[in-house]
Design an enzyme around this catalytic site. Structure first.
Site, PDB file in Angstrom:
ATOM      1  NE  ARG A 284      -3.054   0.300   3.212  1.00 29.19           N
ATOM      2  CZ  ARG A 284      -4.384   0.153   3.197  1.00 29.19           C
ATOM      3  NH1 ARG A 284      -5.141   1.094   2.669  1.00 29.19           N
ATOM      4  NH2 ARG A 284      -4.948  -0.914   3.723  1.00 29.19           N
ATOM      5  CE  LYS A 285       6.472   4.532   3.667  1.00 33.10           C
ATOM      6  NZ  LYS A 285       7.410   4.337   4.816  1.00 33.10           N
TER       7      LYS A 285
ATOM      8  CG  ASP B 101      11.281 -11.626  -0.324  1.00 32.73           C
ATOM      9  OD1 ASP B 101      11.327 -10.778  -1.236  1.00 32.73           O
ATOM     10  OD2 ASP B 101      11.999 -11.572   0.689  1.00 32.73           O
TER      11      ASP B 101
END
Length: 481
Positions: free
Chosen positions: A197-198, A266
């Site tokens: 989101r960031k 990951d």
């Protein structure tokens, strides 16, 4: 997806060593006002792009890697660790004077007290980048998916990214990227990106304060970067999938409890890549990666998740109908795992136009004969050839989703042929079920199933329940009305 037979994936990105030093602390140093850590144990792991590799190895994939490391002791240690995992490291370039990345974390009382970084962030030069791109070009035909793991340590320069993405597009090999930084234009043309989101907020320039903002940011990034899809991970809220020419799909989190989000990105990239390499659709691969992320955040430290854990989690929860509907090839892979667990596979087939109580009772009885039920569903064209041009009344996609919503059905697979013979060959059921007034000798696929020790079962339909009867009743009532 248990063993992923023949699946070959290339990982390109920033390799590093993750060093963990665990100890205890109960005194202050007399030399300075700092705590003294008495070391109790140490651990050295593959980090960065290496954690993507770890995830793929645990999933059972055959992995190759391309990267740039230092011509130093840590570079040799890193290659030795890859060798121990049977990773093809022919694409690694050792550069004199470059420092192989090592991150040392000091932990005491289950808390990280200090991190020490040794690394080079200098972008690879033109010659080094050309070696990486040439390696990908020369061996692209060996891989089903390319994963780019960018930690901004200099391996994935703009030139390297552009070269690999162009090769993937040209050869039809998906290129999936775990992005970093503020400028995502360097990833333009990739198959898929996985920002959180960031990261999506920074890269799109849209402040995400609501669901509407999130959708706008996701659409903006996917369109402006010419991506086939974008997976926006949302921490405790799950993830959202944006597909070219498709609606957004929001997947709620599968996590029961969050202990550590380290390495979750990951895991998402790895499972997405493995899913696509297996033949899953983008949506199916995203759903599996969402499940995997929910598992891995419940573990402490940079962790991996196995195919068994993913499927066990899926199996314990109510599955959306979309996840039950499989193509023939993907179904074969899923059933391989079921057989390895000793589960008896039941198969039946039909048109199932205008689902009624008779159908449901028949399917419930079929399911009770084994451990899971696979339903072969006649496609619209197949139904028309069998029932006439006015049938089916309900299209194949609607019929498939309605049937997949039944708890007694584990998988639905459409087939275009007049008979399910080829689908039966692919499914290899232990029990072949047919309804109505058939005799076992007249059941299509009987010889195939019995050739490997399976059997045929006949289940009577509920008297007075049929699609034809429903149609006639509807017509009669509307005529009288």
């Amino acid at each position: 997806m248990t063993h992923l037979p023949g699946t070959r994936i290339l990982v390109v990105g920033d390799l590093m060593l993750d060093e963990y030093v665990w100890g205890r602390t109960d005194r202050i140093s007399p030399e300075a006002p700092v705590q003294v850590v008495e070391v109790q144990r140490e651990d050295l792991r593959l980090g960065g792009a290496g954690n993507v590799i770890n995830n793929l190895v645990v999933l059972g994939c055959r992995v190759s890697v391309a990267s740039v490391v230092g011509d130093d002791a840590d570079g040799q240690v890193l290659r030795q660790m890859l060798s121990e995992k049977n990773i093809d490291d022919a694409g690694i370039v050792a550069v004199p004077g470059r420092t192989t990345s090592r991150k040392t974390r000091i932990l005491a009382s289950n808390q990280q007290m200090l991190r020490i970084d040794r690394e080079s962030r200098t972008p690879v030069n033109d010659d080094q980048g050309r070696v990486l791109v040439d390696f990908v070009r020369d061996r692209i035909d060996q891989f089903q998916v390319i994963l780019l793991s960018d930690y901004l340590k200099g391996v994935l320069s703009e030139e390297v990214l552009r070269g690999i993405i162009e090769i993937g597009r040209e050869k039809g090999v998906p290129v999936l990227v775990d992005p970093k930084g503020n400028d995502y234009q360097k990833y333009r043309g990739a198959t898929l990106l996985t920002p959180n989101r960031k990261e999506a907020q920074v890269a799109s320039g849209i402040e995400i304060r609501s669901e509407t903002d999130l959708v706008e940011a996701g659409r903006t990034l996917r369109q402006s970067l010419d991506l086939d899809a974008l997976v926006l991970t949302r921490s405790e809220e799950g993830m959202s999938l944006f597909i070219r020419d498709g609606d957004e799909i929001h997947l709620p989190t599968e996590a029961k409890e969050v202990f550590d989000v380290t390495g979750a990105g990951d895991t998402v990239l790895s499972v997405l890549g493995a899913g696509l390499a297996c033949g899953f659709s983008l949506e199916e691969a995203a759903r599996l990666s969402n499940v995997a992320a929910g598992i891995v955040v419940g573990k402490v430290g940079t962790s991996t998740v196995s195919a068994e854990e993913i499927f066990e989690t899926v199996g314990r929860s109510h599955r959306d109908s979309d996840l039950k509907i499989k193509t023939r090839d993907v179904l074969s892979v899923a059933l391989e795992r079921e057989r390895e667990k000793g589960r008896r596979i039941v198969f039946t087939n039909g048109c199932f136009d205008l689902l009624h109580a008779g159908h449901v009772q028949y399917l419930q009885k079929a399911r009770r004969l084994g451990d899971l039920l696979v339903l072969g569903l006649n496609s619209d064209q197949s139904v028309q050839r069998l029932k006439g041009p006015k049938r089916p009344l309900i299209g194949e996609n609607e019929r498939a989703h309605i049937l997949a919503a039944l708890d007694c059905i584990d998988y639905v697979c459409l087939f275009d042929e007049d008979t399910p013979l080829e689908l039966i060959r692919a499914v290899k059921p232990d029990i072949l079920v047919k309804g109505g007034d058939y005799s076992p000798e007249g059941v299509v696929g009987k010889e195939i199933v019995e050739s490997y020790g399976g059997r045929v079962e006949i289940i009577e339909f509920v008297a007075g329940k049929s699609t034809t009867g429903l149609v006639e009743k509807i017509l009669q009532q509307y005529r009288e009305g």
